[in-house]
Design a protein around this motif. Structure first.
Motif, PDB file in Angstrom:
ATOM      1  N   TYR A 121       8.552  -7.092   6.893  1.00 53.05           N
ATOM      2  CA  TYR A 121       7.833  -6.237   7.832  1.00 53.05           C
ATOM      3  C   TYR A 121       6.435  -6.778   8.142  1.00 53.05           C
ATOM      4  N   ILE A 122       6.255  -8.068   7.970  1.00 53.97           N
ATOM      5  CA  ILE A 122       4.932  -8.657   8.186  1.00 53.97           C
ATOM      6  C   ILE A 122       4.451  -8.475   9.624  1.00 53.97           C
ATOM      7  N   ASP A 123       5.362  -8.552  10.602  1.00 56.04           N
ATOM      8  CA  ASP A 123       4.947  -8.373  11.996  1.00 56.04           C
ATOM      9  C   ASP A 123       4.408  -6.962  12.230  1.00 56.04           C
ATOM     10  N   VAL A 124       5.075  -5.979  11.658  1.00 57.21           N
ATOM     11  CA  VAL A 124       4.613  -4.595  11.778  1.00 57.21           C
ATOM     12  C   VAL A 124       3.267  -4.443  11.080  1.00 57.21           C
ATOM     13  N   ASP A 125       3.160  -5.011   9.894  1.00 58.44           N
ATOM     14  CA  ASP A 125       1.921  -4.931   9.121  1.00 58.44           C
ATOM     15  C   ASP A 125       0.752  -5.538   9.904  1.00 58.44           C
ATOM     16  N   LEU A 126       0.975  -6.709  10.485  1.00 56.88           N
ATOM     17  CA  LEU A 126      -0.087  -7.379  11.240  1.00 56.88           C
ATOM     18  C   LEU A 126      -0.474  -6.591  12.492  1.00 56.88           C
ATOM     19  N   GLU A 127       0.513  -5.990  13.151  1.00 59.30           N
ATOM     20  CA  GLU A 127       0.207  -5.188  14.336  1.00 59.30           C
ATOM     21  C   GLU A 127      -0.586  -3.937  13.954  1.00 59.30           C
ATOM     22  N   LEU A 128      -0.206  -3.295  12.861  1.00 62.27           N
ATOM     23  CA  LEU A 128      -0.960  -2.129  12.389  1.00 62.27           C
ATOM     24  C   LEU A 128      -2.386  -2.531  12.002  1.00 62.27           C
ATOM     25  N   GLU A 129      -2.530  -3.705  11.396  1.00 59.07           N
ATOM     26  CA  GLU A 129      -3.868  -4.202  11.062  1.00 59.07           C
ATOM     27  C   GLU A 129      -4.683  -4.411  12.339  1.00 59.07           C
ATOM     28  N   ARG A 130      -4.069  -5.010  13.346  1.00 55.82           N
ATOM     29  CA  ARG A 130      -4.749  -5.255  14.616  1.00 55.82           C
ATOM     30  C   ARG A 130      -5.216  -3.942  15.250  1.00 55.82           C
ATOM     31  N   LEU A 131      -4.446  -2.891  15.066  1.00 54.94           N
ATOM     32  CA  LEU A 131      -4.784  -1.583  15.616  1.00 54.94           C
ATOM     33  C   LEU A 131      -5.820  -0.829  14.778  1.00 54.94           C
ATOM     34  N   GLY A 132      -6.224  -1.434  13.652  1.00 49.92           N
ATOM     35  CA  GLY A 132      -7.236  -0.813  12.804  1.00 49.92           C
ATOM     36  C   GLY A 132      -6.688   0.271  11.885  1.00 49.92           C
ATOM     37  N   CYS A 133      -5.400   0.229  11.616  1.00 49.27           N
ATOM     38  CA  CYS A 133      -4.796   1.229  10.729  1.00 49.27           C
ATOM     39  C   CYS A 133      -5.199   0.978   9.283  1.00 49.27           C
ATOM     40  N   ARG A 134      -5.149   2.032   8.516  1.00 54.81           N
ATOM     41  CA  ARG A 134      -5.433   1.949   7.082  1.00 54.81           C
ATOM     42  C   ARG A 134      -4.274   2.588   6.338  1.00 54.81           C
ATOM     43  N   LEU A 135      -4.181   2.264   5.060  1.00 50.28           N
ATOM     44  CA  LEU A 135      -3.053   2.708   4.256  1.00 50.28           C
ATOM     45  C   LEU A 135      -3.560   3.439   3.022  1.00 50.28           C
ATOM     46  N   ALA A 136      -3.079   4.659   2.837  1.00 47.33           N
ATOM     47  CA  ALA A 136      -3.424   5.441   1.644  1.00 47.33           C
ATOM     48  C   ALA A 136      -2.137   5.766   0.894  1.00 47.33           C
ATOM     49  N   LEU A 137      -2.125   5.481  -0.392  1.00 44.22           N
ATOM     50  CA  LEU A 137      -0.980   5.789  -1.248  1.00 44.22           C
ATOM     51  C   LEU A 137      -1.429   6.795  -2.297  1.00 44.22           C
ATOM     52  N   ILE A 138      -0.676   7.872  -2.425  1.00 43.93           N
ATOM     53  CA  ILE A 138      -0.940   8.879  -3.450  1.00 43.93           C
ATOM     54  C   ILE A 138      -0.018   8.573  -4.627  1.00 43.93           C
ATOM     55  N   SER A 139      -0.579   8.493  -5.819  1.00 44.70           N
ATOM     56  CA  SER A 139       0.227   8.215  -7.005  1.00 44.70           C
ATOM     57  C   SER A 139      -0.096   9.232  -8.092  1.00 44.70           C
ATOM     58  N   VAL A 140       0.753   9.274  -9.096  1.00 40.45           N
ATOM     59  CA  VAL A 140       0.508  10.119 -10.271  1.00 40.45           C
ATOM     60  C   VAL A 140       0.784   9.297 -11.522  1.00 40.45           C
ATOM     61  N   ASN A 141       0.242   9.739 -12.614  1.00 40.51           N
ATOM     62  CA  ASN A 141       0.452   9.100 -13.902  1.00 40.51           C
ATOM     63  C   ASN A 141       1.948   9.091 -14.228  1.00 40.51           C
ATOM     64  N   ASP A 142       2.428   7.968 -14.754  1.00 48.02           N
ATOM     65  CA  ASP A 142       3.848   7.828 -15.088  1.00 48.02           C
ATOM     66  C   ASP A 142       4.358   8.966 -15.970  1.00 48.02           C
ATOM     67  N   MET A 143       3.557   9.400 -16.924  1.00 50.89           N
ATOM     68  CA  MET A 143       3.981  10.465 -17.838  1.00 50.89           C
ATOM     69  C   MET A 143       4.248  11.778 -17.106  1.00 50.89           C
ATOM     70  N   MET A 144       3.602  11.965 -15.977  1.00 51.57           N
ATOM     71  CA  MET A 144       3.759  13.205 -15.226  1.00 51.57           C
ATOM     72  C   MET A 144       5.062  13.221 -14.426  1.00 51.57           C
ATOM     73  N   ILE A 145       5.585  12.075 -14.071  1.00 50.22           N
ATOM     74  CA  ILE A 145       6.762  12.006 -13.213  1.00 50.22           C
ATOM     75  C   ILE A 145       7.961  12.691 -13.856  1.00 50.22           C
ATOM     76  N   SER A 146       8.266  12.379 -15.087  1.00 54.85           N
ATOM     77  CA  SER A 146       9.422  12.995 -15.752  1.00 54.85           C
ATOM     78  C   SER A 146       9.279  14.504 -15.849  1.00 54.85           C
ATOM     79  N   GLY A 147       8.077  14.977 -16.152  1.00 52.35           N
ATOM     80  CA  GLY A 147       7.840  16.421 -16.228  1.00 52.35           C
ATOM     81  C   GLY A 147       8.048  17.096 -14.890  1.00 52.35           C
ATOM     82  N   ARG A 148       7.560  16.484 -13.838  1.00 53.48           N
ATOM     83  CA  ARG A 148       7.741  17.054 -12.493  1.00 53.48           C
ATOM     84  C   ARG A 148       9.214  17.056 -12.098  1.00 53.48           C
TER      85      ARG A 148
END
Length: 134
Positions: free
Chosen positions: A36-63
């Motif tokens: 998906y490098i072409d998509v990534d480069l086009e999004l970069e050209r458009l000034g897009c940013r990427l935010a990823l929400i994560s949680v602690n591994d120990m919390m995943i099993s509980g959830r």
């Protein structure tokens, strides 16, 4: 009323594309970012940013355990399918989260990974708005 936004807030136009090319790279290209490098480069050209929400591994099993009790039958069937196919469902989702992190790091887009383990969603929103300069 929103605890983050006030009715008089004047934010500029902003688009959120949830789980776009990163998810596609993970789901359809076996985690190969170059697919998906072409998509990534086009999004970069458009000034897009990427935010990823994560949680602690120990919390995943509980959830997952909590969700298994609360979700509908279709979700439970999905859970059992993953368990039969991959083994421990918690480990499976921990692995998925790690793959997302690797793909985000490989992206050309300016990015941030936000730890939401504490469940402080207003803080997460503020971090995203700050990161996006909104």
């Amino acid at each position: 009323a929103s605890p983050i936004f006030q009715s008089d807030d004047q934010y500029g136009l902003c688009y959120v594309i949830e789980r776009f090319h990163i998810t596609n790279a993970l789901r359809y290209a076996e985690g190969i970012a170059d697919a998906y490098i072409d998509v990534d480069l086009e999004l970069e050209r458009l000034g897009c940013r990427l935010a990823l929400i994560s949680v602690n591994d120990m919390m995943i099993s509980g959830r997952l355990s909590e969700a298994r009790r609360q979700k509908d039958e279709r979700w439970r069937e999905t859970y059992l399918h993953i368990e039969r196919r991959y083994g421990d469902v918690g480990d499976y989702y921990i692995g998925i989260q790690e793959e997302y992190k690797k793909l985000v790091e490989a992206s050309k887009l300016e990015h941030i990974v936000i730890d939401a383990t504490d469940g402080d969603w207003p803080r997460c929103v503020r971090q995203i708005l700050e990161f996006w300069h909104i």
